[in-house]
Each structure stands twice: as C-alpha cells, then as structure tokens.
Write a protein that holds these residues in place. Structure first.
Motif, PDB file in Angstrom:
ATOM      1  N   GLY A 159     -10.468  -0.249 -15.135  1.00 34.93           N
ATOM      2  CA  GLY A 159      -9.191   0.440 -15.330  1.00 34.93           C
ATOM      3  C   GLY A 159      -8.709   0.316 -16.762  1.00 34.93           C
ATOM      4  O   GLY A 159      -9.129  -0.580 -17.522  1.00 34.93           O
ATOM      5  N   ALA A 160      -7.818   1.240 -17.121  1.00 38.11           N
ATOM      6  CA  ALA A 160      -7.166   1.149 -18.432  1.00 38.11           C
ATOM      7  C   ALA A 160      -6.353  -0.135 -18.519  1.00 38.11           C
ATOM      8  O   ALA A 160      -6.183  -0.698 -19.603  1.00 38.11           O
ATOM      9  CB  ALA A 160      -6.266   2.366 -18.653  1.00 38.11           C
ATOM     10  N   THR A 161      -5.890  -0.616 -17.383  1.00 36.33           N
ATOM     11  CA  THR A 161      -5.096  -1.855 -17.373  1.00 36.33           C
ATOM     12  C   THR A 161      -5.909  -3.010 -17.967  1.00 36.33           C
ATOM     13  O   THR A 161      -5.397  -3.799 -18.759  1.00 36.33           O
ATOM     14  CB  THR A 161      -4.672  -2.187 -15.924  1.00 36.33           C
ATOM     15  N   TYR A 198       5.107   1.514 -20.566  1.00 34.02           N
ATOM     16  CA  TYR A 198       4.378   1.241 -19.324  1.00 34.02           C
ATOM     17  C   TYR A 198       4.500  -0.242 -18.996  1.00 34.02           C
ATOM     18  O   TYR A 198       4.463  -1.085 -19.892  1.00 34.02           O
ATOM     19  CB  TYR A 198       2.917   1.677 -19.495  1.00 34.02           C
ATOM     20  N   SER A 214      -8.953   6.642 -18.927  1.00 34.94           N
ATOM     21  CA  SER A 214      -9.069   6.207 -17.526  1.00 34.94           C
ATOM     22  C   SER A 214      -9.614   7.323 -16.645  1.00 34.94           C
ATOM     23  O   SER A 214      -9.099   8.446 -16.668  1.00 34.94           O
ATOM     24  CB  SER A 214      -7.686   5.792 -17.010  1.00 34.94           C
TER      25      SER A 214
END
Ligand code: PMP
Ligand code: GLN
Length: 388
Positions: free
Chosen positions: A95-97, A121, A229
């Motif tokens: 994930g981009a997270t 975010y 993502s």
C-alpha cells in the motif's frame, strides 16, 4: 508496569474506521471512507487469480516482482515522460501507506523539520512525529484551498529535511497547478530538501487537467520520492499494493526501511498490478471520465438539497459546507447526525487537521466512487431528511 509508546498509544482510532463502523451499525449508505463499489478491471483481477492458482506463492524479491517494477517504470515514462531505472529506482510496498512510512522513516533524522500542507491525510503526522520529525504545517483555506506562498516560504528553513504533500489532494480535491509545483520545487532546491509526493490519485483527475509529478520539474528528479497505489488506479483498495519511485540514493534508505517494515507484498497481487499498469490509455481515460461523471451526479444533487458544494478537481471526494442547511453543530456532529437520522455517512473534514479544534468545523467530505444507484439512494435519503 512500563507504559507503551506515548505518541502511538495517545492516538485515536482513524476517522475512516470510526465512520465505517458507525455506518455498519446504522446500516447507512457509506459515503465516508473512500472505496469504490466497482469490482476493478477484470484482466487485473484475473491475472492475480491465475497467479494465485499457478504461480510461485512464496516470498517474492524484497524490492518487488521485476515484472511490476518494470511496469511501474514504463508507466512513469508513458504518463510523466520520466526515465526510471526499475532496478535501482522502483520498490513495491504494501500500500501507499507503507510507502509513506518507508519514506518518512528512511529519510528523517530525529530533529529534522518536515513541511506539511493542511488539511492532510491522516497517516502523515503520526508517522512524521514517530520518525522524530518536527512538523511545520501550512494551511490551505476553503473554499479554494489556494497555496499561500509567503506562508509556505516561511515554513521552510535550512533545517527542513523534506516536504510531504499530496496531489490530487485528499480530502479537499485540490490539484496543485504547475506554478504551485514550481514554487514548491524552488523552495526544495533553495533549502536542499527532499519532496515526498503522494500521487495515489494521479489518474483520478477531472475537467481536462493532467496530473503532473513534481519529480518532472527541473532539479527535482534527484530529490523526489513519488508514491502510487493500485488501490486507487485499479479500484482495488483492499489489495494494498503501492509503489515508490525515487533516485537510487534515496531509495537505499527507503528500501532498508521496507525490509524491516513488511519485507514483501503478496506476489499474486503484484502480478495483477503489473497487468493493470500495462492497460491501454483508454482504461485510464475511462476511469477519470467515470469518476468525473459521478462527481457531477453527487455534487449537483447535494447542491439541489441545499449544501454548499466546493470545487473538486480530482480524487474520490467532494467537500460540502452544511451551514446553508441550517445545521448548528460541528462537522463531527453533522456526520454522526446524518448517519443516525438520515442513513448516510460522510467524514468530518476537521479529522484531516493536526488540531481538530482549530480546524474548519463546517465541512463534510462525501465519497462519490460508488454505483449510481448508491449515490442516488444517498441523495434521496438526504433530500428526504433535510426537506422535512
Ligand atoms: N494517501 C492518500 C492521500 C490516500 O487517500 C490513501 C487512501 N487510501 C493512501 C495514501 C493510502 O493508500 P493505500 O491504501 O494504497 O495504502
Ligand atoms: N483513503 C481513504 C479515504 O480517505 C481511506 C483509507 C483508509 O481507510 N485508511 O477515505
């Protein structure tokens, strides 16, 4: 008993989880947390399914499957004109997270200053702080969210390690224009700072605008990490496949963080994502066109009900001002109220600020990446409730 890390144990539960749980409890139409109704492109899901049945379901290479890293590099060339070396400059993340965390933990030294743009975010601030960074926040003001250059300039200093920002921008749906990106780039060059750019909505951009990565600007190629993502580009948010592109020196530290954060990402989902990144231009044009049509459908209907509707140039979201409806309360009150009383869920925009008490309290974010029937059901419920 010793206490756990005070910063992490002091955090509340993320607004997306809180509002989705409330939506489930009240069986409301959930236009809060951003995830599409659509199943995602069939060739992408099929590639992942085939790989799951027939492929090598063991640890893939730490930096990601070569096929996906090559696809990320080709995609960067196709859409941004960037020449990227897939071996030294591309890494796959969960994930981009995770990509964001890898960049922050890999680049920040405790005591470094980090410039951030509010609203932001929700993962950014806790991870910057946990990495030892000192946030320097610059605010955009509704309804136009324009960048106040003097404030941004004042936030930079020679202690600035990096700026972290997001375009197209969640939650306020702003797209940074070229002049703004140039201004940010000039500050990075002046203060020898990195840019970490969260570009997960790079393909969800409207009204003929084209996404431009700050990595393409003069001088920025060697100091930018850009993050994408599969969740957003292929409407598969549950997959949690992200990718980061950065010059080799930055990537070394970012990759070292990844090796002890997750190490790898499920190989079949990487394989599917590679198929996605190789879809023809028409797929991407259709994604943006569909989302724009949905934006118009929801934004127009909310305006008819009496909401103030702010401009939305990209992402899954439209921000609304609920004061014209005569609601007296905070944005959290409003989002709870419409969930319980009208059966529709939105997300309070103050959740995207460091201090919700000092944030605007009159804005609610609605997500439009849903089937038309879902949007219409939400509108019908809100219309009935507010016209009573
Ligand atoms: N950045 C932004 C701005 C987002 O909206 C999201 C949404 N989920 C993420 C990062 C995280 O993406 P992922 O699900 O790939 O971790
Ligand atoms: N990015 C999505 C949103 O803004 C949700 C991501 C999440 O639930 N963590 O709604």
């Amino acid at each position: 008993m010793k206490t756990a890390n005070s910063l992490m144990s002091g955090l509340g539960t993320t607004v997306f989880e809180v509002m989705s749980a409330l939506a489930r409890e009240h069986r409301s139409v959930n236009l809060g947390q951003g995830f599409p109704d659509d199943k995602g492109p069939e060739p992408v899901r099929k590639a992942a399914a085939d790989y799951l049945m027939d492929g090598h379901n063991q640890y893939p290479p730490m930096m990601g499957l070569p096929e996906l890293r090559q696809a990320v590099a080709e995609h960067a060339k196709r859409f941004q004109g960037l020449e990227v070396d897939w071996q030294s400059e591309v890494m796959v993340t969960s994930g981009a997270t995770e990509a964001l965390a890898d960049c922050l933990f890999g680049l920040i030294e405790p005591g470094d200053e980090v410039v951030l743009i509010e609203p932001l975010y929700d993962s950014y601030l806790p991870m910057v702080r946990r990495a030892g960074g000192i946030p320097k926040l610059v605010r955009l003001e509704p309804p136009h969210w324009s960048l106040r250059r003097a404030e941004l300039e004042a936030a930079f200093s020679d202690r600035t390690k990096l700026i972290l920002f997001n375009t197209p921008m969640n939650p306020c749906s702003k797209v940074f224009d070229r002049a703004e990106l140039e201004f940010i780039a000039a500050l990075c060059l002046k203060h020898d700072a990195y840019a970490v750019c969260d570009e997960v909505y790079e393909h969800i951009i409207f009204d003929g605008k084209k996404h431009q990565s700050i990595m393409t600007l003069p001088g920025m190629r060697d100091r930018t990490a850009r993050i994408g993502s599969a969740g957003k580009s292929f409407s598969l948010t549950g997959w949690k496949v992200g990718y980061v592109t950065a010059p080799p020196d930055m990537m070394k530290a970012i990759g070292k963080t990844h090796q002890f954060m997750t190490f790898t990402t499920p190989p079949n989902l990487q394989w599917g994502t590679a198929a996605g990144l190789r879809l023809a231009d028409g797929y991407y044009a259709e994604l943006a066109g569909d989302m724009q049509r949905k934006r118009d459908r929801l934004a127009g209907a909310l305006a008819n009900i009496g909401f103030g509707v702010l401009p939305a140039h990209g992402t899954y979201f439209v921000t609304t001002d609920f004061r014209p409806l005569g609601f007296n309360g905070t944005d959290e009150d409003f989002c709870r109220h419409i969930t319980v009383e009208a059966g529709v869920t939105a997300v309070p925009v103050s959740a995207f600020y460091d201090s919700p008490e000092q944030a605007p309290r009159h804005l609610a974010r609605f997500c439009f990446c849903k089937h038309d029937e879902t949007l219409d059901r939400a509108v019908e419920r809100l219309g009935r409730h507010f016209r009573q």
